[in-house]
Design an enzyme around this catalytic site. Structure first.
Site, mmCIF file in Angstrom:
data_model
loop_
_atom_site.group_PDB
_atom_site.id
_atom_site.type_symbol
_atom_site.label_atom_id
_atom_site.label_comp_id
_atom_site.label_asym_id
_atom_site.label_seq_id
_atom_site.Cartn_x
_atom_site.Cartn_y
_atom_site.Cartn_z
ATOM 1 N N HIS A 233 6.726 -6.117 30.934
ATOM 2 C CA HIS A 233 5.304 -6.132 30.584
ATOM 3 C C HIS A 233 4.929 -7.319 29.698
ATOM 4 O O HIS A 233 3.908 -7.965 29.949
ATOM 5 C CB HIS A 233 4.868 -4.829 29.923
ATOM 6 C CG HIS A 233 3.381 -4.749 29.767
ATOM 7 N ND1 HIS A 233 2.539 -4.481 30.830
ATOM 8 C CD2 HIS A 233 2.569 -4.970 28.706
ATOM 9 C CE1 HIS A 233 1.284 -4.510 30.420
ATOM 10 N NE2 HIS A 233 1.271 -4.812 29.145
ATOM 11 N N TYR A 237 2.047 -11.118 29.727
ATOM 12 C CA TYR A 237 1.314 -11.844 28.689
ATOM 13 C C TYR A 237 1.883 -13.237 28.466
ATOM 14 O O TYR A 237 1.164 -14.117 27.972
ATOM 15 C CB TYR A 237 1.281 -11.014 27.399
ATOM 16 C CG TYR A 237 0.399 -9.814 27.597
ATOM 17 C CD1 TYR A 237 -0.984 -9.926 27.508
ATOM 18 C CD2 TYR A 237 0.939 -8.589 27.959
ATOM 19 C CE1 TYR A 237 -1.805 -8.848 27.736
ATOM 20 C CE2 TYR A 237 0.123 -7.495 28.197
ATOM 21 C CZ TYR A 237 -1.246 -7.633 28.092
ATOM 22 O OH TYR A 237 -2.059 -6.569 28.343
ATOM 23 N N HIS A 384 -3.351 -4.951 42.130
ATOM 24 C CA HIS A 384 -3.631 -5.233 40.717
ATOM 25 C C HIS A 384 -2.833 -6.449 40.239
ATOM 26 O O HIS A 384 -3.370 -7.329 39.562
ATOM 27 C CB HIS A 384 -3.276 -4.006 39.872
ATOM 28 C CG HIS A 384 -3.180 -4.294 38.412
ATOM 29 N ND1 HIS A 384 -4.287 -4.538 37.629
ATOM 30 C CD2 HIS A 384 -2.101 -4.397 37.571
ATOM 31 C CE1 HIS A 384 -3.913 -4.771 36.384
ATOM 32 N NE2 HIS A 384 -2.586 -4.699 36.328
ATOM 33 N N PHE A 385 -1.564 -6.495 40.594
ATOM 34 C CA PHE A 385 -0.703 -7.608 40.195
ATOM 35 C C PHE A 385 -1.234 -8.933 40.731
ATOM 36 O O PHE A 385 -1.234 -9.951 40.024
ATOM 37 C CB PHE A 385 0.713 -7.337 40.714
ATOM 38 C CG PHE A 385 1.730 -8.343 40.265
ATOM 39 C CD1 PHE A 385 2.309 -8.248 39.015
ATOM 40 C CD2 PHE A 385 2.120 -9.380 41.090
ATOM 41 C CE1 PHE A 385 3.257 -9.167 38.592
ATOM 42 C CE2 PHE A 385 3.064 -10.305 40.681
ATOM 43 C CZ PHE A 385 3.641 -10.199 39.424
ATOM 44 N N HIS A 386 -1.717 -8.910 41.964
ATOM 45 C CA HIS A 386 -2.236 -10.152 42.549
ATOM 46 C C HIS A 386 -3.575 -10.565 41.938
ATOM 47 O O HIS A 386 -3.928 -11.753 41.950
ATOM 48 C CB HIS A 386 -2.363 -10.008 44.068
ATOM 49 C CG HIS A 386 -1.066 -10.201 44.789
ATOM 50 N ND1 HIS A 386 -0.136 -9.208 44.931
ATOM 51 C CD2 HIS A 386 -0.534 -11.301 45.404
ATOM 52 C CE1 HIS A 386 0.910 -9.667 45.602
ATOM 53 N NE2 HIS A 386 0.703 -10.933 45.892
ATOM 54 N N ARG A 449 4.087 0.756 48.307
ATOM 55 C CA ARG A 449 4.486 -0.619 48.066
ATOM 56 C C ARG A 449 5.955 -0.770 48.427
ATOM 57 O O ARG A 449 6.656 0.211 48.680
ATOM 58 C CB ARG A 449 4.261 -0.988 46.594
ATOM 59 C CG ARG A 449 5.116 -0.189 45.631
ATOM 60 C CD ARG A 449 4.790 -0.451 44.172
ATOM 61 N NE ARG A 449 5.066 -1.815 43.774
ATOM 62 C CZ ARG A 449 5.177 -2.220 42.502
ATOM 63 N NH1 ARG A 449 5.027 -1.353 41.511
ATOM 64 N NH2 ARG A 449 5.423 -3.471 42.201
ATOM 65 N N ARG A 450 6.419 -2.025 48.453
ATOM 66 C CA ARG A 450 7.835 -2.342 48.671
ATOM 67 C C ARG A 450 8.362 -1.815 50.009
ATOM 68 O O ARG A 450 9.527 -1.455 50.108
ATOM 69 C CB ARG A 450 8.706 -1.778 47.538
ATOM 70 C CG ARG A 450 8.380 -2.283 46.144
ATOM 71 C CD ARG A 450 9.476 -1.854 45.166
ATOM 72 N NE ARG A 450 9.238 -2.304 43.819
ATOM 73 C CZ ARG A 450 8.864 -1.511 42.820
ATOM 74 N NH1 ARG A 450 8.692 -0.223 43.026
ATOM 75 N NH2 ARG A 450 8.676 -2.002 41.614
#
Length: 565
Positions: A233, A237, A384-386, A449-450
């Site tokens: 995580h 950042y 969300h990650f993208h 996913r995956r």
């Protein structure tokens, strides 16, 4: 005029710049970054088309093989090289050339990183490390893959040492002076990276590597995942904080203004350092081996990380309005017309800011226990990650590249590059809207996913994932095609700005110091205090859970390395 006054006048006329030898170090970082970028982009294209059932992959190429390459090359290699290249250029611009010894240290870090990146990539291409960028146990890669990851991290520590030492020497030579915002923010980012990457190093060196080498019969799966998310995580950042640096330090200059407040900016970065690491359990809300109390505690700390992002949003848009009004904008929103919408160096980061709004809302959903139960391990998380890394961060990095690359290579940022950049930004934004938007909705409909292409024996729900009007794997693939076109255009822009653009000078667009720079509180620069508080938060959030995982560990798992080949 006496000699003293003449010397002062000449000194005042000298513009700061990046030392040519430091430029070379940055150019090498940027070159590796963009090579990794274009390979990762084509890996993503193949992955999207294969998952959508539009193309079959050849027998020698596995779906999870290209999925791993896509994640490692874009999320780890591209971003890390880009960030360190930016930091080496910025610290040279802000504090003068690196000493010969520190420059050698920077090259050493680059070399060690590169050996590790090449080693890990070779193992992926040989299909000996198809474990995704999270390298979750009990799936096991070849032990050389883990050696590569270790060298990569160690290389970043060496480079961090060069940058932090350069800043430390400046502090010693300028006692009592407020730190320039660039070095302050870079220091916070690198300290966060070092503290968090210790978790990945411990996991690899003491748990996963001995297991992969056959020195131990089993591995504590829960502990390895906990240590990964201790790192995983804050990694987000590590990507976002340099993005914010561009928003704080470069965008105000490009719009002809001055940052609203240095104190707010420094406070935001201190809060990121404090609250980014002790929050990994919010990625493990569905794990049965962590008690509810520790999940709750780290979820609370997760929501505390929202505060510096809100401070950033206020500060940046206050800067926009302040600048627009100084340039004659009147009324409630007329100042928006004064912003340089036709300049890709501003437009690309601004589009990243816009995408960060839904990305941030998605992050709050992921960190909420009851809502996370709905979207956990679905395509929602990928979408969300993208939005966060693949759009907010990447678009800001693209905007940075349009001035950083020609500045490094002694070329001009031309109208042609600007036009290509505007087109490229629109293509990337449209492609990501289609791909990520469809992923979010498919995730709500239960698409996992995956996983490679599968209709689960033509189950009606799974078949619907390929037949929806918008919420379809086909839409994801179409968005991926558009993103690939944008990626190819960006790679062309990289070649053009480094080798083909006309010779000339391009400015490092660093914003002037805000008006409150000299009055910013001294305690914000007390790094010993902030590191102590960070350490206490980490100890409080992780000591008891990790102790329990070791003392009362579940049965360990043997390695599995042939399930996905």
């Amino acid at each position: 005029m006496n000699i003293t006054n003449l010397a002062v006048d000449i000194t005042q006329q000298v513009k700061p710049g990046v030392d040519p030898k430091d430029k070379k170090l940055t150019i090498y970082h940027m070159s590796v970054a963009f090579v990794a970028f274009i390979i990762g982009v084509f890996g993503g294209l193949l992955q999207g088309l294969a998952r959508g059932g539009l193309i079959p992959l050849p027998s020698w190429l596995g779906y999870y093989q290209i999925l791993t390459a896509h994640g490692v090359l874009l999320a780890l290699v591209f971003t890390t090289y880009f960030i360190f290249g930016f930091f080496f250029a910025g610290i040279s611009y802000t504090h003068g050339p690196l000493s010969k010894g520190l420059r050698k240290l920077g090259w050493t870090g680059f070399t060690v990183m590169s050996i590790g990146a090449v080693l890990a990539t070779i193992m992926i291409l040989m299909n000996e490390a198809s474990v995704l960028y999270t390298f979750y146990a009990p799936l096991a890669a070849h032990w050389l893959f883990y050696i590569g990851l270790t060298l990569f991290v160690v290389g970043t520590w060496i480079s961090s040492g060069a940058i932090l030492t350069h800043f430390y020497r400046w502090k010693k030579e300028n006692p009592g002076e407020r730190s320039p915002l660039f070095s302050f923010m870079a220091t916070a980012t690198l300290l966060l990276w070092i503290v968090s990457s210790l978790g990945a190093a411990v996991s690899i060196l003491f748990l996963i590597l001995p297991w992969a080498l056959g020195l131990t019969d089993s591995v504590n799966v829960l502990l390895t995942r906990t240590l990964f998310w201790y790192f995983g995580h804050p990694l987000v950042y590590f990507w976002i904080m340099p993005t914010y640096m561009v928003w704080y330090l470069v965008v105000p200059k490009l719009i002809g203004g001055r940052l609203f407040s240095s104190s707010l900016a420094k406070l935001a970065f201190v809060l990121f350092l404090l609250f980014s690491t002790p929050v990994g359990f919010h990625h493990m809300l569905m794990e049965s081996g962590v008690t509810e109390f520790w999940k709750f505690l780290q979820t609370v700390l997760t929501f505390a990380v929202v505060i510096p992002s809100l401070l950033t949003a206020f500060s940046i848009f206050a800067t926009f309005e302040q600048t627009g009004r100084e340039q004659g904008g009147k009324g409630l929103f007329s100042w928006l017309k004064k912003l340089p919408w036709g300049d890709v160096r501003f437009f690309a980061p601004f589009m990243g800011m816009m995408f960060f709004i839904p990305a941030g809302i998605g992050g709050l959903i992921n960190a909420s226990f009851s809502l996370n139960a709905v979207v956990h391990n679905t395509l929602w998380v990928v979408g969300h990650f993208h939005l966060t890394v693949g759009t907010t961060v990447i678009l800001t990095f693209f905007g940075m590249a349009y001035w950083l690359l020609p500045m490094l290579t002694g070329r001009r940022f031309t109208k042609h590059a600007n036009r290509c950049g505007i087109v490229q930004t629109w293509l990337w934004s449209i492609g990501m809207f289609l791909m990520s938007g469809a992923m979010h909705i498919l995730g709500l409909f239960g698409a996992p996913r995956r996983t490679a292409y599968a209709t689960y024996q033509d189950a009606p729900q799974a078949v619907a994932w390929f037949e929806g009007i918008f919420a379809s794997h086909i839409t994801v693939a179409v968005g991926g095609v558009i993103l690939t076109a944008a990626g190819v255009l960006m790679f062309y822009n990289f070649i053009y700005l480094t080798l083909l653009a006309p010779k000339g000078e391009t400015e490092f667009p660093m914003t002037p110091d805000p008006h409150d720079m000299k009055d910013s509180p001294k305690f914000l620069e007390n790094w010993k205090l902030w590191l102590l508080i960070t350490a206490l938060l980490i100890v409080f959030a992780y000591t008891i859970p990790i102790y329990d995982m070791i003392v009362n560990s579940p049965p360990g798992s043997p390695l599995f390395n042939n399930l996905i080949k």
